[in-house]
Structures are given as structure tokens and as C-alpha cells.
Design an enzyme around this catalytic site. Sequence first.
Site, PDB file in Angstrom:
ATOM      1  N   SER A  69     -10.114   8.191   4.569  1.00  0.00           N
ATOM      2  CA  SER A  69     -11.118   8.197   3.504  1.00  0.00           C
ATOM      3  C   SER A  69     -11.273   9.535   2.796  1.00  0.00           C
ATOM      4  CB  SER A  69     -12.475   7.747   4.050  1.00  0.00           C
ATOM      5  OG  SER A  69     -12.464   6.361   4.312  1.00  0.00           O
ATOM      6  N   LYS A  72     -10.310   9.346  -0.769  1.00  0.00           N
ATOM      7  CA  LYS A  72     -11.209   8.796  -1.785  1.00  0.00           C
ATOM      8  C   LYS A  72     -11.684   9.860  -2.769  1.00  0.00           C
ATOM      9  CE  LYS A  72     -12.872   5.303   1.495  1.00  0.00           C
ATOM     10  NZ  LYS A  72     -13.992   4.868   2.348  1.00  0.00           N
ATOM     11  N   TYR A 196      -4.831   0.511  -1.957  1.00  0.00           N
ATOM     12  CA  TYR A 196      -5.846   1.198  -1.158  1.00  0.00           C
ATOM     13  C   TYR A 196      -5.332   1.534   0.242  1.00  0.00           C
ATOM     14  CZ  TYR A 196     -10.216   1.896   1.420  1.00  0.00           C
ATOM     15  OH  TYR A 196     -11.217   2.395   2.228  1.00  0.00           O
ATOM     16  N   TYR A 244     -21.061   8.904   4.950  1.00  0.00           N
ATOM     17  CA  TYR A 244     -21.666   7.589   5.128  1.00  0.00           C
ATOM     18  C   TYR A 244     -23.123   7.723   5.592  1.00  0.00           C
ATOM     19  CZ  TYR A 244     -16.647   6.955   5.039  1.00  0.00           C
ATOM     20  OH  TYR A 244     -15.336   7.034   4.692  1.00  0.00           O
ATOM     21  N   VAL A 262     -11.620   8.423   8.894  1.00  0.00           N
ATOM     22  CA  VAL A 262     -11.529   7.941  10.273  1.00  0.00           C
ATOM     23  C   VAL A 262     -10.260   8.395  10.973  1.00  0.00           C
ATOM     24  CG1 VAL A 262     -13.031   5.970   9.854  1.00  0.00           C
ATOM     25  CG2 VAL A 262     -10.544   5.701   9.635  1.00  0.00           C
TER      26      VAL A 262
END
Length: 310
Positions: A69, A72, A196, A244, A262
Site C-alpha cells: 500500500s 498508493k 492494482y 488506516y 502490509v
Amino acid sequence: MDTTSPEALQSFLDELNATMCDRTEWGKVADYIPELADVPVKQFAISVALPDGRVLSAGQNKTPFSIQSVSKVFTLACVLGRIGDQLWNRVGREPSGTSFDSIVLLEREAGRPRNPFINAGALVTTDALLEGRMPRDTLTELLEFLRAAAEDDDIHIDKSVAQSEKLTGHRNVALAHYLASFGNLKNSADLTLGTYFHQCAIAMTTDQLARAGRVFARFPNAPMQLSPQQARRINALMMTCGHYDGSGDFAFRVGLPGKSGVGGGILIIAPGKASIAVWSPGLNNYGNSQVGTEAANHVARFTGWSVFEG
């Protein structure tokens, strides 16, 4: 002593590496992705890119890891460069307060994800980058952005990790189809998902990631791939949404924008001062690197770097 001098920082990083490696609790690897389940948990690396061009490192800073992530942030940078503020018609800019793969808010808020860093928001962001092109071209643009930012062409997609995610990413598949049901995907769900999964499977070292992060720190000698406004806004989103439902705690303890993945990586930005990459694959309950988060706290305390400093 100037704690932010290169000599003092290097000595600190060496001591930090020794301290982290003496730990007995390392967290738990992301075993729901089979390729990541086999990564040895007792690993640590940290790299700090400075405005003068130097990169100070300690630990396993030459070991590539799956950035997951953290990618992103760079996808968002590419999309903002391509379509600008149009993205915000499809994705919000607010913390979610839920886990990164939750579907709860997506149903309540009619298919518009809270922010571009939770998985639903990242799928929309990837979909926006993909629109009108094939996945290969989209991934090439992202890789070229990363390679230019890091000034290193040795950055690649780990195809075995991408395949592993494709075979087991059922929750992401559900999110994509749910987004499509609200008309918030412009491409087929399969094309967006494939892009993705490959985006998340990019492998980098902490040295490479720290160098790539310089574009957000706005160093004068770093590649100028973002406008000052774009860098400022991405940093703001990293501060509020980058970890998050652990974002508030990270901001409280570290006081710097950061984006976790992660795979155990964290990119941390001290605007104008440093770009920091930390990696340790074991995760805490939020899905963020357990040892990496603790190391970030140590760095902030040692250096005094914080966006909240007067």
C-alpha cells in the site's frame, strides 16, 4: 550536539538497528497473501534521505520487499498529475476509522470511498490512472515515476506476489464489484484489479523508497515531479489517512506524514528535512509494521522532526 548532523544520525541509526534486532516481539506477517506469509519476520531496515543527496542507512537496507500500500502514494501522485482535482469527485479526503479493507462505509456512502489510501479508494485511484489505456501502459507510467523519483532503474514488479494476490484477493474483488455497482469504476473490475495487484507487488529497498520519497519532502535537488501544492496535499493525506485506523496514533506519536503497507514498509516524510523509509515485515493489529512504527517513534524523538514543532 546537533542530532540531525549526518554523523549523529548515522550513529543513531546503527544503535537503533541493534536495539530493534534485540527485540523478542516482531508482530505477524501478512499471511493472507501466501507470498508474504513466507517472509522471515525478524528483519529490519531503515534509510534516511537528506537534502544534500546523502542516504544514511542501517540494517537490511539492500533487501527488496513488497511495498504493497505504500504504492498508493505514488499512484495518487500520478493521477493528480494526470487529471488533477477531478479525482475528488470519486474519492473523499477524510479518515475512515475502519480497517483498510472494510466495505461498511462504502455501502453507507453510496460507493464513494473515504480516502485514496483505504483499499476501495485505492482501487478508484488506480482505475482513474488506467482509464483509456491498457494495464501495461499504466504500470509502466507508475514504474517510470518511481524510477525517476528514486533515480534508480532497478525497481520492478514481483510477479509471484502479484499472482499470489490475484489468487487470494477475494475481499478486493468484492470491493471492486461493489464500486462498479455504484458506477464508480470506469474500467472493467478485472482490469482495475489486475493493475492494482501488480501495483502493490512493486518491490523496493528502503534506500530506493527513501530516495523516491524526496519528491514529497520537496528537496531542492530532488526530481521535481510534483507541484508544491500537490506535495503538500499528499503529505496531508498521509498524515490523516496513511495508517488506516491507526493514523491518529501514528500522528500523535511521530508527528510526521507516513504511509504504511502490509509488506512491512513505511514511508515517512519530514518536509524539507528528510525522507525516511523503514521496513520490518511483522504487522501490528492495525496492519502496520510493528517494529517499523516503533522505529519511527524513536526517529522522531531523536531528531525532533515533527510538523507540529514551532
